[in-house]
Design a protein around this motif. Structure first.
Motif, PDB file in Angstrom:
ATOM      1  N   ASP A 309       0.853  -1.185   0.000  1.00  0.00           N
ATOM      2  CA  ASP A 309       0.000   0.000   0.000  1.00  0.00           C
ATOM      3  C   ASP A 309       0.896   1.245   0.000  1.00  0.00           C
ATOM      4  N   PRO A 310       0.857   2.060  -1.063  1.00  0.00           N
ATOM      5  CA  PRO A 310       1.738   3.240  -1.127  1.00  0.00           C
ATOM      6  C   PRO A 310       1.253   4.356  -0.214  1.00  0.00           C
ATOM      7  N   LEU A 348      -1.530  12.075  -3.665  1.00  0.00           N
ATOM      8  CA  LEU A 348      -1.093  11.051  -4.597  1.00  0.00           C
ATOM      9  C   LEU A 348      -2.169  10.882  -5.672  1.00  0.00           C
ATOM     10  N   GLU A 353       0.090   6.802  -8.006  1.00  0.00           N
ATOM     11  CA  GLU A 353      -0.266   5.707  -7.104  1.00  0.00           C
ATOM     12  C   GLU A 353      -0.021   4.369  -7.793  1.00  0.00           C
TER      13      GLU A 353
END
Lengths: 398, 398
Positions: A309-310, A348, A353
């Motif tokens: 998960d960024p 983002l 993303e």
């Protein structure tokens, strides 16, 4: 700048002149095909340098080691798995002395060293370990057996060797075996690393280089942020090659220890990916180190890595919580080369993303946090936290 | 010693004279039956005391709060979930000002306060939040709706109220709502706690007691050792009861905050048991606190709790690694009343292991470590680390 060539060679410890090694199973490890007692022996006396855990409750073998005078020499290291001989009090040290006396009747040893890894709080099975001296062949060279015997939750053996050829054609060797997966798991305890060399390295260089190399390798990795009672890194040299070049020695020592540290991290319990946390632009080296280690130790960062998960908010928040000088207007965060946060770029978007997600899928990448406040930097290395970490650590021992 | 009686009462915030509360869903939370924007309003101006996160990257609502002069009064708190308004820069503060201006056109507010919880790094949906002012009834008393609206990964709402009856028959109330499960999860960020009272409490008492009570409650629990950008504890008093007794007020404030802290811990993400880590016999209070917090934060201790493994080696090793003054000969470890380690008793026999196992099966127990070196002690509270913690934190946001 001296010239030298480095080549990786097979069969680990077997390559170093005058050293012997092997292992046997004395019944501490249920799987009899794998040893639980290993030895490393030199046919001449060795200089030895060592770095031990900072844990106040040092295990008995470490206290035993420290009873020797400074700059003592040795020709024998005995290592066991499955029992850390930690928190065992005076009895733990007496047990080592009993074992060493029995060993002396089989094999002339001088200032023998013992090193242990396993569960804390149980006396060593002295008789079982002594029984090993009947089956071990002290003239054997079996690096694979020794590397396997010292494993605990490791899923693969950790063994490396390099041959160094100097400009004048002379050569020497450095080889090592190592164990560790929980980095650093006080229950099974420990990371252990044994490095041997036939280089004609002065004791003062050994001490200094082992320290600086440990700082750049084992001290920069974190699987779970705990420090065991047994952590040990040892370097033994018997000088047999007669050859030495400081620059070459330092380069290869750094290389071998860094590679072993990365192996430990790759083998981090339940870990799937290796992440370098670079903090740069810090006001002080302390700040850079504090923030970098906070990142590699953070549960929330680790679980976000596992979830791929960024979520850079966890990175930023961890830096903010670490207590160092930082400013959200000057901070930038990159995943590899991808800008993921800056003052001008706080949200983002879908494109980035997606790019971030691709980077996080890799089994190794770098998160770089530039604090924008100074010139100092530090890198540490961490891994993700998975279901399997919990499983391994909840079920260990029982 | 003053006499007073304390009774727990239903319906949380609704019990406090002159306070109103409610919530609505403006579309940030997919489940429309649960609110995502809540308010707490007083019909007269309130004194306010607050304790915020130590994270350097404080969220916009905290920065907005700090723009008010010291000892300002307020009559309105607006709270949203799903978005932390953290790492959003100047825009984050401007967004709050825009929302507050719109609110003022609907409802006279003075020095309104905003508080947010949710994901870091995204601007607030300003228009959606402003749309709430058309549907909210500012004269409503709906504590349940407010308590539910501020939840993130919480699995149950956290709401408490007490009525205090003084010796002379006069009464006042203290009530609170609270959210938090990840304690303290920077991604979803946060623990938030709002306490309201109609006691005629002086501002100086509010400030001092909120600080000391926070130290004894929220600062002593650890689910994952992280500190969020948004952590907030607020106490508002409108003095409407006209009654006050410091001892009674302090007792109930401590009680309500400790109970809420234990609720957070019980709701620790994926947690199944609550463990008190008491360190006593320490040379200094700092030592006791350091060791106690190291225990409640240790991954290896947490996973052993989950595995219900009476592996006291992990407890000892964590204390040894914490850097405090300690001595393995003077240390004793108890699980509840069961001696599990002392110098004279180092190996866990089968009987005690079975007894320890029974204690660990409980959903609450105490681990007491007596360092035997001094008089200082500290207790912190932690929970186990389960597969579900990893699941919740790996999957959050996505």
């Amino acid at each position: 700048m001296s010239k030298f060539t480095i080549s990786a060679i097979e069969n680990g410890l077997e390559n170093v002149e005058g050293f012997y090694c092997g292992a046997t199973n004395v019944g501490m490890r249920p799987d009899e095909t794998q040893g639980d007692v290993a030895f490393i022996r030199s046919d001449t006396m060795c200089d030895i340098s060592a770095v031990f855990t900072n844990n106040t409750f040092q295990a008995a073998p470490i206290k035993h080691f420290q009873q020797y005078p400074q700059n003592f020499k040795t020709n024998f290291v005995l290592i066991n798995a499955k029992n850390a001989n930690a928190m065992t009090g005076e009895k733990g040290i007496e047990d080592i002395q009993t074992i060493m006396s029995a060993l002396f009747s089989k094999q002339a040893v001088n200032n023998p060293i013992m090193s242990s890894t396993g569960v804390i709080g149980y006396r060593l099975p002295v008789d079982k370990i002594i029984s090993a001296f009947d089956t071990l062949d002290f003239n054997e060279k079996n690096s694979n057996a020794a590397a396997c015997a010292i494993m605990t939750t490791d899923s693969f053996k950790k063994e490396l060797a390099y041959k160094i050829k100097l400009e004048d054609g002379n050569t020497f060797h450095i080889a090592a075996i190592c164990k560790g997966a929980g980095m650093i798991n006080p229950a099974m305890a420990t990371m252990l690393c044994f490095i041997i060399t036939d280089a004609d390295v002065p004791k003062s260089d050994m001490d200094a280089l082992l320290l600086s190399s440990t700082e750049k390798s084992f001290n920069r990795i974190s699987v779970d942020g705990d420090t065991s009672t047994n952590d040990t890194v040892m370097l033994l040299s018997n000088k047999k090659s007669g050859n030495y070049n400081k620059e070459a020695f330092e380069t290869v020592l750094n290389k071998i220890m860094f590679e072993l540290a990365m192996m430990i991290l790759r083998d981090g319990e339940g870990a799937n990916k290796l992440v370098a946390f670079e903090v740069k632009g810090a006001k002080s080296l302390d700040d850079a180190k504090t923030a970098s280690m906070a990142l590699s130790n953070s549960l929330l960062v680790k679980t976000a890595l596992f979830g791929e998960d960024p979520n850079w908010g966890r990175i930023a928040s961890t830096i903010g919580a670490s207590g160092i000088a930082c400013d959200e207007k000057k901070l930038t965060i990159h995943y590899d080369d991808l800008l993921i946060y800056s003052d001008a770029y706080r949200e983002l978007d879908a494109t980035r993303e997606k790019q971030a997600y691709t980077i996080m899928k890799k089994d190794m990448f770098t998160i770089t946090c530039d604090l924008g406040l100074g010139e100092e930097s530090y890198i540490s290395y961490g891994c993700d936290l998975s279901y399997d970490y919990v499983k391994i650590n909840a079920e260990y021992r029982t």
